[in-house]
Design an enzyme around this catalytic site. Structure first.
Site, PDB file in Angstrom:
ATOM      1  N   GLU A 175       0.853  -1.186   0.000  1.00 16.64           N
ATOM      2  CA  GLU A 175       0.000   0.000   0.000  1.00 16.64           C
ATOM      3  C   GLU A 175       0.889   1.235   0.000  1.00 16.64           C
ATOM      4  O   GLU A 175       1.949   1.246   0.636  1.00 16.64           O
ATOM      5  CB  GLU A 175      -0.915   0.043   1.228  1.00 16.64           C
ATOM      6  CG  GLU A 175      -1.960  -1.057   1.283  1.00 16.64           C
ATOM      7  CD  GLU A 175      -1.467  -2.304   1.975  1.00 16.64           C
ATOM      8  OE1 GLU A 175      -2.108  -3.368   1.820  1.00 16.64           O
ATOM      9  OE2 GLU A 175      -0.412  -2.228   2.660  1.00 16.64           O
ATOM     10  N   TYR A 229       7.566   2.597  -7.589  1.00 16.07           N
ATOM     11  CA  TYR A 229       6.992   1.247  -7.705  1.00 16.07           C
ATOM     12  C   TYR A 229       6.563   0.947  -9.150  1.00 16.07           C
ATOM     13  O   TYR A 229       6.783  -0.164  -9.646  1.00 16.07           O
ATOM     14  CB  TYR A 229       5.800   1.100  -6.760  1.00 16.07           C
ATOM     15  CG  TYR A 229       6.181   1.155  -5.298  1.00 16.07           C
ATOM     16  CD1 TYR A 229       7.185   0.330  -4.789  1.00 16.07           C
ATOM     17  CD2 TYR A 229       5.548   2.038  -4.422  1.00 16.07           C
ATOM     18  CE1 TYR A 229       7.539   0.392  -3.450  1.00 16.07           C
ATOM     19  CE2 TYR A 229       5.904   2.096  -3.084  1.00 16.07           C
ATOM     20  CZ  TYR A 229       6.901   1.279  -2.605  1.00 16.07           C
ATOM     21  OH  TYR A 229       7.255   1.335  -1.284  1.00 16.07           O
TER      22      TYR A 229
END
Length: 412
Positions: free
Chosen positions: A367, A379
């Site tokens: 998350e 990411y």
């Protein structure tokens, strides 16, 4: 049905295109076209692709995937291979397979997998007295050759390679029995590197090999067999040198890929209770709502997989992962403010992924706050995709809540 995989490699002066065809009975046929010249990749790549496919008698629509040498290497060359691979991936609606070029160079050296294979240290000429360096450990996994990345690609002053080798020997316990082989075209570009074997009984000098399209194709086939490959929009070159022109003062301060060895090298260690004060301090310096020391202690007590990045004897980053039966959950990862932008976070993330693969897990989830744009970009660049949104997941200022982006990366 025959699998057709196209591979492109332009990380050096060598412009190569390979077509790997594998039949249902496992027979493999490799076709290759190469041209060795500087600054001609852009004009030669597509005509070479057309020529090779024409020789094989197949149309682009029959390709199952397109792979490319990801780098590191020259800026222009890397962009050419990546751009062509992306364009074909979009047009043909097929996956793209990035292959680290230094790993492809390591895979060219014949290594016996029956015993303890030496660590493969690849050094590629980066010009300006510098080298690209990475290290890989060959082995067998499920009956297939496997390559574990021990040292992620870095840029290093060629004169400091001896210091790096001594650091590596200490960090990884290299001995005469479990030694290392130094190979790559930097050995030819800087002949003095061959003398580094003197006084280091654990070091062998290998061949001045470069990555080529056939090696990229063979590694890409293994990724394909394991269900790998990414969407074209996620493909990106692996740049290690972010800037070419540096001032003398910047270079003296370590810029331009000239770290003062060995104090700038980063190694990973299992997180211990003695690290908790340092990681709590880092967490508090980068998060508005940080984990507490007790949170980290509870994670260690619960058996979560946790690592710290060490530099000059100091903790500069950390990560903690929970391994569920079907997925790895990256709980927390952080790098100290003065250690950011140097690949520490990427090294920690790779270790999380490697540990997940070692446990047979198919994906990593995490998350992240959507307001943390740098983290989301980090990411995405490393293959994570948005999976879902969790409403009001994080605490925010003034008693409010912030959503969480749930991101997932499928692992080969």
């Amino acid at each position: 049905m025959t699998l057709h995989l196209l591979a492109l490699e332009t990380s050096s002066s060598l412009c190569g295109v390979a077509l790997l065809s594998r039949t249902d009975d496992g027979a493999i046929d490799l076709k290759l076209l190469e041209h060795d010249a500087v600054s001609e990749h852009a004009e030669r790549m597509l005509p070479m692709v057309d020529q090779l496919l024409g020789q094989a008698g197949i149309t682009p629509s029959r390709l199952s995937a397109v792979a490319f040498g990801q780098g590191p290497g020259g800026f222009t060359g890397l962009r050419v291979a990546c751009g062509v691979a992306q364009g074909m991936g979009f047009a043909l609606e097929i996956p793209v397979i990035p292959v680290p070029s230094l790993q492809a160079a390591a895979a060219r050296e014949h290594v016996s997998l029956s015993g303890s294979a030496p660590l493969q240290i690849v050094v590629q000429d980066a010009r300006m007295g510098e080298i690209y360096l990475a290290a890989y450990q060959a082995g067998l996994e499920s009956g297939r050759a496997s390559w574990q990345e021990v040292q992620a690609p870095v840029l290093l002053d060629a004169a400091q390679l001896g210091d790096w080798l001594d650091f590596a020997a200490n960090a990884w316990g290299l001995t005469y029995r479990s030694g290392a082989r130094l190979q790559g075209d930097a050995i030819q570009a800087y002949p003095a590197l061959a003398d580094l074997a003197k006084g280091r009984s654990w070091l062998q000098i290998g061949a001045p090999l470069r990555s080529d399209a056939t090696s990229v194709a063979r590694l890409a086939l293994q990724v394909w067999q394991e269900g790998g490959g990414i969407a074209p929009e996620l493909a990106a070159p692996l740049y290690v040198r972010d800037k070419v022109a540096y001032t003398t003062m910047e270079r003296e301060l370590g810029a331009g890929g000239n770290p003062r060895a060995p104090e700038h090298f980063v190694s990973l260690e299992r997180m211990q209770e003695t690290h908790l004060d340092a990681i709590t301090h880092i967490e508090a310096s980068v998060q508005a709502f940080p984990w507490t020391r007790g949170n980290f202690a509870d994670g260690l007590q619960a058996g979560y997989d946790a690592w710290v990045a060490m530099q000059s004897g100091q903790v500069v980053g950390f990560c903690m992962t929970m391994f569920a039966p079907d997925v790895a959950h990256l709980l927390v990862i952080a790098v100290s403010p003065n250690g950011q932008g140097r690949g520490v976070g990427a090294q920690l993330l790779r270790r999380c992924e490697q540990e997940a693969v070692r446990r047979g897990l198919a994906a990593v989830v995490l998350e992240v706050r959507p307001s943390n744009e740098n983290a989301v970009r980090f990411y995405r660049h490393r293959g994570f995709e948005l999976l879902a949104t969790r409403k009001d997941y994080y605490p925010a200022e003034h008693g409010k809540r912030e959503d969480a982006c749930v991101m997932k990366k499928r692992l080969a």
